[in-house]
Design an enzyme around this catalytic site. Sequence first.
Site, PDB file in Angstrom:
ATOM      1  N   ARG A   1       0.855  -1.186   0.000  1.00 24.73           N
ATOM      2  CA  ARG A   1       0.000   0.000   0.000  1.00 24.73           C
ATOM      3  C   ARG A   1       0.894   1.241   0.000  1.00 24.73           C
ATOM      4  NH1 ARG A   1      -2.539   2.753   4.974  1.00 24.73           N
ATOM      5  NH2 ARG A   1      -3.708   4.372   3.904  1.00 24.73           N
TER       6      ARG A   1
ATOM      7  N   HIS B   1      -2.989  10.916   1.449  1.00 21.86           N
ATOM      8  CA  HIS B   1      -2.379  10.629   2.746  1.00 21.86           C
ATOM      9  C   HIS B   1      -1.781  11.946   3.260  1.00 21.86           C
ATOM     10  CE1 HIS B   1      -0.892   7.022   5.246  1.00 21.86           C
ATOM     11  NE2 HIS B   1      -0.505   8.092   5.905  1.00 21.86           N
TER      12      HIS B   1
ATOM     13  N   TYR C   1      -4.199   0.845  15.807  1.00 23.81           N
ATOM     14  CA  TYR C   1      -3.017   0.911  16.660  1.00 23.81           C
ATOM     15  C   TYR C   1      -3.405   0.721  18.133  1.00 23.81           C
ATOM     16  CZ  TYR C   1      -0.340   2.641  12.653  1.00 23.81           C
ATOM     17  OH  TYR C   1       0.290   2.764  11.446  1.00 23.81           O
TER      18      TYR C   1
ATOM     19  N   ASN D   1      -7.150   1.339   9.962  1.00 28.05           N
ATOM     20  CA  ASN D   1      -5.820   1.483  10.563  1.00 28.05           C
ATOM     21  C   ASN D   1      -6.003   1.292  12.058  1.00 28.05           C
ATOM     22  OD1 ASN D   1      -5.201   2.351   7.992  1.00 28.05           O
ATOM     23  ND2 ASN D   1      -4.478   4.385   8.592  1.00 28.05           N
TER      24      ASN D   1
ATOM     25  N   GLU E   1      -7.163   8.251   7.138  1.00 30.27           N
ATOM     26  CA  GLU E   1      -7.303   8.820   8.487  1.00 30.27           C
ATOM     27  C   GLU E   1      -7.827  10.256   8.530  1.00 30.27           C
ATOM     28  OE1 GLU E   1      -3.931   8.272  11.040  1.00 30.27           O
ATOM     29  OE2 GLU E   1      -4.048   6.100  10.902  1.00 30.27           O
TER      30      GLU E   1
ATOM     31  N   GLU F   1      -3.324  -0.512   8.267  1.00 29.05           N
ATOM     32  CA  GLU F   1      -2.110  -0.180   9.019  1.00 29.05           C
ATOM     33  C   GLU F   1      -2.173  -0.810  10.402  1.00 29.05           C
ATOM     34  OE1 GLU F   1      -0.853   3.916   9.506  1.00 29.05           O
ATOM     35  OE2 GLU F   1      -1.477   4.396   7.460  1.00 29.05           O
TER      36      GLU F   1
HETATM   37  C1  NOJ Z   1      -1.010   6.463  10.787  1.00 32.21           C
HETATM   38  C2  NOJ Z   1      -0.623   7.198   9.559  1.00 32.21           C
HETATM   39  O1  NOJ Z   1      -1.464   6.897   8.498  1.00 32.21           O
HETATM   40  C3  NOJ Z   1       0.834   7.046   9.171  1.00 32.21           C
HETATM   41  O2  NOJ Z   1       1.119   8.002   8.223  1.00 32.21           O
HETATM   42  C4  NOJ Z   1       1.695   7.134  10.412  1.00 32.21           C
HETATM   43  O3  NOJ Z   1       3.044   7.148  10.121  1.00 32.21           O
HETATM   44  C5  NOJ Z   1       1.353   5.974  11.326  1.00 32.21           C
HETATM   45  N1  NOJ Z   1      -0.038   6.088  11.720  1.00 32.21           N
HETATM   46  C6  NOJ Z   1       2.185   5.917  12.600  1.00 32.21           C
HETATM   47  O4  NOJ Z   1       1.928   7.021  13.373  1.00 32.21           O
END
Ligand code: NOJ
Length: 489
Positions: free
Chosen positions: A117, A161, A337, A335, A207, A395
């Site tokens: 991606r 992005h 985290y 995404n 995002e 992500e």
């Molecule tokens: C989300 C973002 O899309 C990406 O650009 C970023 O580097 C990562 N998170 C880590 O923070």
Amino acid sequence: MQNKVSRRGFGKSLGAAAMLSASTTAGAASKRARAVGTPQPNYYQFPKNFLWGCATAAYQVEGAAREDGRGPSIWDTFSHTPGKTFENQTGDIADDQYHRYKQDVQLLKWLGAKIYRFSISWSRIFPEGTGKPNERGIEYYQRLSDELRANGIEPFATLFHWDLPQALQDRVGGWESRDTAKAFGEYAGYVASKLSDRVHHFFTMNEFSSFIDLGYAEGRFAPGLQLPPARLNQARHNAVLAHGLAVQAMRANAKAATKIGLAENLTSAVPVIEAEPHIQASNKATRFLNAQYLTVIMEGKYMDEYLHAQGANAPKFTPEDLKIISSPLDFLGINIYQPTYIRAADSPLGFVRVKEPSSFPHMLSNWLFIGPEVLYWGSRHVAEIWNVPEIYITENGCSSTDDLTPDGHVYDTDRIMFLRNYISKLHRAVSEGYPVRGYFLWSLLDNFEWADAYSRRFGLYYVDYETQKRYPKESAYWYRELISRNAVV
Ligand code: NOJ
């Protein structure tokens, strides 16, 4: 599902047995060898066609900021403004992927990745945001996609992005204006017409909350504004409208087989206790906490609770806008985290958010709380709430100190711990039947981490920014093993 124990796994267990028998009696050793170290059938094994890959984004890796007719983006301006990024570092060179993409494709190939991606820099294609396209811009992405395909890697392209053409910020105020939404639609249609012969999966936006909330409310990201609530909500609306206009323009201009989605870092609600009232509360929280972005995109309606909560600051919109915003998608990219913990509550919304205690563990980026179960709950909630037929984890990954040893190794066992635990929870989602089709690890290689610039490393490959040399970290070897076994290792 595969049932076979891999040859390599089998060999390893024999090795373990041999070591044991050297130090214990033969009988006890063979008994223990069966119990310990023998891979179980189906143990965290993924379905045969599950897709593994990596993700990056244009401004974070490409460099070549002034080459081949590229116009400036708001991130060029922001990173060149003193005090905005770590040590005033910029993405001027970054990983120089613009020139080294062939080498980077080989890094992906070595991992065994099947998907990559990347994102497209809008201002390479339309240096002024609109008007006459710059052919040399689109040609780069054609070359990159061809190189990926020639190496058996499927390209997935993100259209936005965060690197908005500076010209649009200057002319119309960027996402504060509907004109930017219209310009994005035109850009998306053009890219689809030039690239969909070789790229079959596109994400419109990456995002929303990062580029709108951090860029237009907190000012920590480009363009560095702090708008009052009504203007902020309108910028949010323009961004989701832009997404919808892009979907429509791409459907009109792309090859028939093109699949379209988006990559959203939804607020991912995790029930504090896995029991019915909290599960239901986290489901409600997922809709409400994402009301301004994902919920309106998926439902074609702003939730009454959201409009009510915003009152006079609510965005202005038409019924036609809502139809555009909710244009049907082929898949959803999420995404994921850090978790957002939710408890059931006897309140009008039915839930409360539980803030992490100060002892909660996190990775090097202090926002990156470690909650592996969020990969399960994120997938489950979007599948259940919106009946999403196809999900990609667009992500997931983490930052680590990543110290390079004098002989060129990085023993990032913390990253391996993070990934192993998160992907185990992804396995739970897949094995319970939630339709996750692929996983993009963030990131292929260390890169420009926005305001944190080069002080935070997220890559599987360590990048020496002086020489541009790439070194596989221990996690790269780990991911390669995971891909070849198609199982958590
Ligand atoms: C989300 C973002 O899309 C990406 O650009 C970023 O580097 C990562 N998170 C880590 O923070």
